[in-house]
Design an enzyme around this catalytic site. Sequence first.
Site, PDB file in Angstrom:
ATOM      1  N   ARG A  36       3.508   3.403  -2.682  1.00 14.68           N
ATOM      2  CA  ARG A  36       3.913   2.707  -3.916  1.00 14.68           C
ATOM      3  C   ARG A  36       2.727   2.303  -4.771  1.00 14.68           C
ATOM      4  O   ARG A  36       2.855   2.136  -5.982  1.00 14.68           O
ATOM      5  CB  ARG A  36       4.827   1.523  -3.595  1.00 14.68           C
ATOM      6  CG  ARG A  36       6.239   1.954  -3.229  1.00 14.68           C
ATOM      7  CD  ARG A  36       7.113   0.786  -2.836  1.00 14.68           C
ATOM      8  NE  ARG A  36       6.649   0.109  -1.649  1.00 14.68           N
ATOM      9  CZ  ARG A  36       6.909   0.512  -0.404  1.00 14.68           C
ATOM     10  NH1 ARG A  36       7.668   1.569  -0.199  1.00 14.68           N
ATOM     11  NH2 ARG A  36       6.417  -0.131   0.632  1.00 14.68           N
ATOM     12  N   GLU A  71       3.071  -3.720  12.833  1.00 15.82           N
ATOM     13  CA  GLU A  71       3.753  -4.658  13.727  1.00 15.82           C
ATOM     14  C   GLU A  71       3.736  -4.159  15.167  1.00 15.82           C
ATOM     15  O   GLU A  71       3.585  -4.928  16.094  1.00 15.82           O
ATOM     16  CB  GLU A  71       5.197  -4.852  13.266  1.00 15.82           C
ATOM     17  CG  GLU A  71       5.291  -5.965  12.265  1.00 15.82           C
ATOM     18  CD  GLU A  71       6.670  -6.032  11.661  1.00 15.82           C
ATOM     19  OE1 GLU A  71       7.004  -5.106  10.905  1.00 15.82           O
ATOM     20  OE2 GLU A  71       7.389  -6.989  11.969  1.00 15.82           O
TER      21      GLU A  71
HETATM   22  P1  AMP Z   1       0.357  -5.333   4.852  1.00 15.54           P
HETATM   23  O1  AMP Z   1      -0.588  -4.370   5.496  1.00 15.54           O
HETATM   24  O2  AMP Z   1       1.124  -6.143   5.878  1.00 15.54           O
HETATM   25  O3  AMP Z   1      -0.325  -6.198   3.814  1.00 15.54           O
HETATM   26  O4  AMP Z   1       1.490  -4.487   4.131  1.00 15.54           O
HETATM   27  C1  AMP Z   1       1.285  -4.014   2.853  1.00 15.54           C
HETATM   28  C2  AMP Z   1       1.911  -2.643   2.649  1.00 15.54           C
HETATM   29  O5  AMP Z   1       3.200  -2.561   3.244  1.00 15.54           O
HETATM   30  C3  AMP Z   1       2.073  -2.400   1.168  1.00 15.54           C
HETATM   31  O6  AMP Z   1       1.646  -1.060   0.904  1.00 15.54           O
HETATM   32  C4  AMP Z   1       3.547  -2.593   0.911  1.00 15.54           C
HETATM   33  O7  AMP Z   1       4.049  -1.554   0.108  1.00 15.54           O
HETATM   34  C5  AMP Z   1       4.229  -2.583   2.270  1.00 15.54           C
HETATM   35  N1  AMP Z   1       5.025  -3.796   2.552  1.00 15.54           N
HETATM   36  C6  AMP Z   1       4.796  -4.699   3.523  1.00 15.54           C
HETATM   37  N2  AMP Z   1       5.733  -5.657   3.554  1.00 15.54           N
HETATM   38  C7  AMP Z   1       6.590  -5.379   2.554  1.00 15.54           C
HETATM   39  C8  AMP Z   1       7.772  -6.016   2.038  1.00 15.54           C
HETATM   40  N3  AMP Z   1       8.260  -7.131   2.572  1.00 15.54           N
HETATM   41  N4  AMP Z   1       8.381  -5.445   0.984  1.00 15.54           N
HETATM   42  C9  AMP Z   1       7.893  -4.316   0.424  1.00 15.54           C
HETATM   43  N5  AMP Z   1       6.793  -3.661   0.862  1.00 15.54           N
HETATM   44  C10 AMP Z   1       6.139  -4.175   1.910  1.00 15.54           C
END
Ligand code: AMP
Length: 176
Positions: free
Chosen positions: A64, A101
């Site tokens: 995205r 996760e």
């Molecule tokens: P993180 O590594 O946990 O910061 O996750 C970020 C990535 O996961 C980004 O590229 C987001 O597009 C996706 N992502 C994580 N959590 C969500 C969420 N609750 N809603 C939408 N996209 C998410």
Amino acid sequence: MPSDSIEQLRAAVRDVPDFPKPGIIFKDITPILQDGALFRAAIDLFRERCRGLEIDKIVCIDARGFLFGSAVAYELGIGLVPIRKRGKLPYKTERAAYTLEYGEAEMEMHVDSVTPGERIVLIDDLLATGGTSASAVTLIKKVGGELVEAQFLIELAFLHGREKLQSEQVVSFLTY
Ligand code: AMP
């Protein structure tokens, strides 16, 4: 800009409970993309933020992040570099692991995508736990880029992703 735009964008983000797995509330940005005025408003936020930063390239994250990063790079008339999940980029890459996760995954960036010393803005749609963008920062530095700041349309502040990007400048437009 408009706090109006911010509020309209915020109202358009759709919460989808239990996607992609139980307990996650997914922030769906497709209602923004499918509305021309809102999509433009979102790109304008990034573009205005980049004004005056003397950036050489936008780096954006699979998948995205591409939707926003490419339009911003086009607007600024500068190059665009994709960071992709392992196995998608065809040429020689640098790799960085990040935590999901359950277990680990890897991101990749072409070794020659940035000229050492180039000033980079990193763009993604959303900052959650920060693992994804921290690996992107590692990659940008491995290939010799100078990260000016990391920009996100959305930040889930309760997940404290900023802490993983501690020494970096982090900007988000919609905070939850
Ligand atoms: P993180 O590594 O946990 O910061 O996750 C970020 C990535 O996961 C980004 O590229 C987001 O597009 C996706 N992502 C994580 N959590 C969500 C969420 N609750 N809603 C939408 N996209 C998410």
